[in-house]
Design a protein around this motif. Structure first.
Motif, mmCIF file in Angstrom:
data_model
loop_
_atom_site.group_PDB
_atom_site.id
_atom_site.type_symbol
_atom_site.label_atom_id
_atom_site.label_comp_id
_atom_site.label_asym_id
_atom_site.label_seq_id
_atom_site.Cartn_x
_atom_site.Cartn_y
_atom_site.Cartn_z
ATOM 1 N N THR A 11 0.829 -1.198 0.000
ATOM 2 C CA THR A 11 0.000 0.000 0.000
ATOM 3 C C THR A 11 0.866 1.250 0.000
ATOM 4 O OG1 THR A 11 -1.690 -1.212 1.234
ATOM 5 C CG2 THR A 11 -1.884 1.179 1.205
ATOM 6 N N ASP A 12 1.953 1.234 0.754
ATOM 7 C CA ASP A 12 2.880 2.375 0.775
ATOM 8 C C ASP A 12 3.518 2.594 -0.595
ATOM 9 O OD1 ASP A 12 2.379 2.838 3.448
ATOM 10 O OD2 ASP A 12 4.159 1.744 4.150
ATOM 11 N N GLY A 13 3.877 1.518 -1.262
ATOM 12 C CA GLY A 13 4.463 1.629 -2.592
ATOM 13 C C GLY A 13 3.501 2.221 -3.596
ATOM 14 N N ILE A 14 2.248 1.796 -3.532
ATOM 15 C CA ILE A 14 1.214 2.333 -4.425
ATOM 16 C C ILE A 14 1.014 3.814 -4.157
ATOM 17 C CG2 ILE A 14 -1.259 2.258 -4.962
ATOM 18 C CD1 ILE A 14 -1.091 -0.796 -4.386
ATOM 19 N N GLN A 15 0.944 4.185 -2.884
ATOM 20 C CA GLN A 15 0.765 5.591 -2.517
ATOM 21 C C GLN A 15 1.956 6.435 -2.987
ATOM 22 O OE1 GLN A 15 -1.938 6.872 -1.475
ATOM 23 N NE2 GLN A 15 -1.214 8.918 -1.091
ATOM 24 N N ASN A 16 3.153 5.899 -2.863
ATOM 25 C CA ASN A 16 4.353 6.614 -3.310
ATOM 26 C C ASN A 16 4.302 6.875 -4.818
ATOM 27 O OD1 ASN A 16 7.001 7.760 -2.939
ATOM 28 N ND2 ASN A 16 7.766 5.932 -3.981
ATOM 29 N N ARG A 17 3.911 5.879 -5.602
ATOM 30 C CA ARG A 17 3.799 6.062 -7.054
ATOM 31 C C ARG A 17 2.770 7.145 -7.390
ATOM 32 N NH1 ARG A 17 5.947 1.590 -10.360
ATOM 33 N NH2 ARG A 17 6.712 -0.004 -8.954
ATOM 34 N N ARG A 18 1.661 7.129 -6.704
ATOM 35 C CA ARG A 18 0.629 8.157 -6.946
ATOM 36 C C ARG A 18 1.153 9.556 -6.624
ATOM 37 N NH1 ARG A 18 -4.328 4.799 -4.337
ATOM 38 N NH2 ARG A 18 -4.694 3.453 -6.140
ATOM 39 N N GLN A 19 1.877 9.679 -5.520
ATOM 40 C CA GLN A 19 2.441 10.973 -5.148
ATOM 41 C C GLN A 19 3.457 11.462 -6.172
ATOM 42 O OE1 GLN A 19 3.903 10.280 -1.178
ATOM 43 N NE2 GLN A 19 1.892 10.576 -0.244
ATOM 44 N N VAL A 20 4.265 10.563 -6.681
ATOM 45 C CA VAL A 20 5.252 10.932 -7.701
ATOM 46 C C VAL A 20 4.541 11.404 -8.964
ATOM 47 C CG1 VAL A 20 7.037 10.028 -9.242
ATOM 48 C CG2 VAL A 20 7.094 9.479 -6.801
ATOM 49 N N MET A 21 3.509 10.701 -9.383
ATOM 50 C CA MET A 21 2.754 11.097 -10.575
ATOM 51 C C MET A 21 2.095 12.472 -10.363
ATOM 52 S SD MET A 21 3.041 8.761 -12.958
ATOM 53 C CE MET A 21 1.612 8.858 -14.008
ATOM 54 N N GLN A 22 1.541 12.707 -9.183
ATOM 55 C CA GLN A 22 0.923 14.002 -8.888
ATOM 56 C C GLN A 22 1.964 15.112 -8.889
ATOM 57 O OE1 GLN A 22 -1.012 13.163 -5.165
ATOM 58 N NE2 GLN A 22 -2.851 12.354 -6.149
ATOM 59 N N ARG A 23 3.130 14.843 -8.338
ATOM 60 C CA ARG A 23 4.194 15.853 -8.317
ATOM 61 C C ARG A 23 4.675 16.169 -9.728
ATOM 62 N NH1 ARG A 23 10.069 16.038 -6.286
ATOM 63 N NH2 ARG A 23 10.349 18.281 -6.181
ATOM 64 N N LEU A 24 4.866 15.142 -10.536
ATOM 65 C CA LEU A 24 5.265 15.364 -11.924
ATOM 66 C C LEU A 24 4.210 16.177 -12.680
ATOM 67 C CD1 LEU A 24 6.817 11.935 -12.962
ATOM 68 C CD2 LEU A 24 7.989 14.148 -12.860
ATOM 69 N N ASN A 25 2.955 15.876 -12.445
ATOM 70 C CA ASN A 25 1.874 16.611 -13.102
ATOM 71 C C ASN A 25 1.885 18.078 -12.690
ATOM 72 O OD1 ASN A 25 -0.301 16.507 -14.941
ATOM 73 N ND2 ASN A 25 -1.730 16.595 -13.229
ATOM 74 N N SER A 26 2.102 18.338 -11.423
ATOM 75 C CA SER A 26 2.180 19.709 -10.928
ATOM 76 C C SER A 26 3.378 20.445 -11.534
ATOM 77 C CB SER A 26 2.272 19.693 -9.407
ATOM 78 O OG SER A 26 2.457 20.968 -8.908
ATOM 79 N N MET A 27 4.516 19.759 -11.583
ATOM 80 C CA MET A 27 5.714 20.353 -12.175
ATOM 81 C C MET A 27 5.502 20.657 -13.659
ATOM 82 S SD MET A 27 8.577 17.951 -10.316
ATOM 83 C CE MET A 27 9.905 18.407 -11.414
ATOM 84 N N LEU A 28 4.806 19.761 -14.359
ATOM 85 C CA LEU A 28 4.514 19.991 -15.774
ATOM 86 C C LEU A 28 3.668 21.242 -15.966
ATOM 87 C CD1 LEU A 28 3.723 16.429 -17.141
ATOM 88 C CD2 LEU A 28 5.401 18.017 -18.086
ATOM 89 N N GLY A 29 2.682 21.432 -15.095
ATOM 90 C CA GLY A 29 1.827 22.619 -15.191
ATOM 91 C C GLY A 29 2.609 23.906 -15.011
ATOM 92 N N ALA A 30 3.466 23.939 -13.998
ATOM 93 C CA ALA A 30 4.274 25.135 -13.743
ATOM 94 C C ALA A 30 5.251 25.376 -14.892
ATOM 95 C CB ALA A 30 5.028 24.979 -12.424
ATOM 96 N N TRP A 31 5.841 24.328 -15.390
ATOM 97 C CA TRP A 31 6.773 24.448 -16.514
ATOM 98 C C TRP A 31 6.063 24.969 -17.759
ATOM 99 C CZ3 TRP A 31 6.802 20.817 -20.766
ATOM 100 C CH2 TRP A 31 7.847 21.001 -21.656
ATOM 101 N N SER A 32 4.883 24.445 -18.032
ATOM 102 C CA SER A 32 4.117 24.882 -19.196
ATOM 103 C C SER A 32 3.767 26.363 -19.105
ATOM 104 C CB SER A 32 2.836 24.051 -19.310
ATOM 105 O OG SER A 32 2.017 24.531 -20.343
ATOM 106 N N GLU A 33 3.336 26.795 -17.937
ATOM 107 C CA GLU A 33 3.002 28.213 -17.744
ATOM 108 C C GLU A 33 4.220 29.101 -17.941
ATOM 109 O OE1 GLU A 33 0.976 28.842 -14.050
ATOM 110 O OE2 GLU A 33 -0.565 27.360 -14.547
ATOM 111 N N SER A 34 5.398 28.623 -17.538
ATOM 112 C CA SER A 34 6.611 29.426 -17.697
ATOM 113 C C SER A 34 7.006 29.581 -19.164
ATOM 114 C CB SER A 34 7.771 28.814 -16.907
ATOM 115 O OG SER A 34 8.272 27.661 -17.560
ATOM 116 N N LEU A 35 6.516 28.705 -20.014
ATOM 117 C CA LEU A 35 6.858 28.758 -21.435
ATOM 118 C C LEU A 35 5.838 29.504 -22.291
ATOM 119 C CD1 LEU A 35 8.146 25.131 -22.031
ATOM 120 C CD2 LEU A 35 9.493 27.203 -21.729
ATOM 121 N N THR A 36 4.733 29.939 -21.697
ATOM 122 C CA THR A 36 3.743 30.682 -22.478
ATOM 123 C C THR A 36 4.390 31.979 -22.945
ATOM 124 O OG1 THR A 36 1.961 29.712 -21.185
ATOM 125 C CG2 THR A 36 1.433 31.683 -22.450
ATOM 126 N N PRO A 37 4.522 32.190 -24.251
ATOM 127 C CA PRO A 37 5.338 33.284 -24.771
ATOM 128 C C PRO A 37 4.854 34.695 -24.449
ATOM 129 C CG PRO A 37 4.357 32.014 -26.558
ATOM 130 C CD PRO A 37 3.961 31.366 -25.287
#
Length: 102
Positions: A11-37
Motif C-alpha cells: 500500500t505504501d508503494g502504491i501511494q508513493n507512485r501516486r504521489q510521484v505522478m501528482q508531483r510530476l503533473n504539478s511540475m509539468l503545469g508550472a513548466w508549461s506556464e513558464s513557457l507561455t510566450p
C-alpha cells in the motif's frame, strides 16, 4: 504465494507512485506556464478553449495503468503537451526542470 514472493506492491508503494505522478503533473503545469510566450498568445489559446487545455497531460500506460505491475516495475508515462510547447522545449528545459527537482 504472490505476497510472499513480493509480486504485489505494498500500500505504501502504491501511494508513493501516486504521489510521484501528482508531483510530476504539478511540475509539468508550472513548466508549461513558464513557457507561455506572451499574454496575447495566451489569450488566443484561452479564447478557443478552456485554460485546462493549455496544461500538459501526464498519462500512464502499461502494467502500472493496468494495475498489474510488480513492486520493482517502472511507470510508463506519456506527456501530451499544449501547442505552445515545442519538442526542443521538452528535451531542453523540461530535462533541466527534472534535474533541478529535489
Amino acid at each position: 504465494v504472490s505476497t510472499s514472493r513480493q509480486l504485489i506492491e505494498s500500500t505504501d508503494g502504491i501511494q508513493n507512485r501516486r504521489q510521484v505522478m501528482q508531483r510530476l503533473n504539478s511540475m509539468l503545469g508550472a513548466w508549461s506556464e513558464s513557457l507561455t510566450p506572451t499574454a496575447s498568445y495566451a489569450d488566443m489559446l484561452t479564447s478557443r478553449k478552456t485554460k485546462e487545455t493549455n496544461h500538459p497531460y501526464l498519462l500512464s500506460f502499461g502494467s502500472y495503468r493496468l494495475g498489474v505491475h510488480t513492486p520493482d516495475a517502472d511507470v510508463d508515462c506519456l506527456v501530451l503537451a499544449p501547442p505552445h510547447i515545442q519538442r526542443h522545449d521538452f528535451f531542453d528545459s523540461w530535462i533541466a526542470v527534472l534535474k533541478n527537482a529535489e
